[in-house]
Scaffold this motif. Structure first.
Motif: not given
Length: 205
Positions: A82-104
């Motif tokens: 489903t597209v919905e499942d991929v969208d959920n993964h994309i949202v999670t990925h964006k949050d993870m990216t933001q956190n990682i970039m803050e640590y970087i």
């Protein structure tokens, strides 16, 4: 030395005593200046050690956190259809990216602070080298993971669109093939057959 000098000063002439007293005073001043210089160096050394320990502690903490995310960043998650499942993964990925970039960014700041320090311990240099490699690789890995998710979302959108078109075509085809209430129109049978043939040949291309 002070007592011996005082004894000599008492036994000598007034000029001798004055000269020796001046020398003793100069020696005391030199000793006091040297003592202050030693204390200043000691304070600087203590401050330097504390700063090095802080750099090491902060760097170790940030590196541990990022290295804990490294496997997840390099992974390609198993996705549902489903597209919905991929969208959920994309949202999670964006949050993870933001956190990682803050640590970087924190690690970059520590690296800048470390450059202003003298005589950094070898362990700090080693960690800075590891950190430098990570902060270069991690954004690239995050972008590749993001692209993987977006590609899979597009695949599912295309699939859903094709399924919708197919369903619409089937519904329309069923209407075209539905028998007339009045029976078969033999007079227009040839025309109807040509229209059906043309319709189905176009839709299956």
């Amino acid at each position: 030395a002070s007592d011996k000098g005082q004894q000599i000063a008492n036994e000598g002439s007034t000029a001798d005593r004055n000269q020796i007293t001046q020398q003793l005073q100069s020696l005391k001043t030199q000793i006091l200046t040297l003592k202050k210089a030693i204390e200043k160096k000691r304070d600087e050394h203590i401050k330097s050690v504390q700063e090095h320990n802080k750099i090491y502690g902060d760097l170790e903490s940030h590196l541990d956190w990022i290295q804990g995310k490294e496997a997840e960043v390099k992974s390609q998650p198993l996705l549902k259809t489903t597209v919905e499942d991929v969208d959920n993964h994309i949202v999670t990925h964006k949050d993870m990216t933001q956190n990682i970039m803050e640590y970087i960014e924190k690690i970059k700041n520590i690296n800048e602070a470390a450059r202003r320090e003298d005589e950094l311990p070898a362990r700090v240099f080693e960690m800075l080298s590891t950190a430098s490699a990570l902060i270069q690789a991690m954004p690239r890995d995050l972008e590749e993971r993001k692209q993987y998710l977006e590609n899979n979302k597009n695949y599912r959108l295309q699939y859903d669109s094709l399924v919708e078109r197919l369903n619409n075509w089937v519904e329309e085809a069923q209407l075209k093939l539905r028998p007339f209430d009045s029976g078969v129109d033999f007079e227009n049978l040839q025309v109807d057959m040509e229209e059906h043939k043309k319709y189905f040949s176009e839709e299956t291309k």
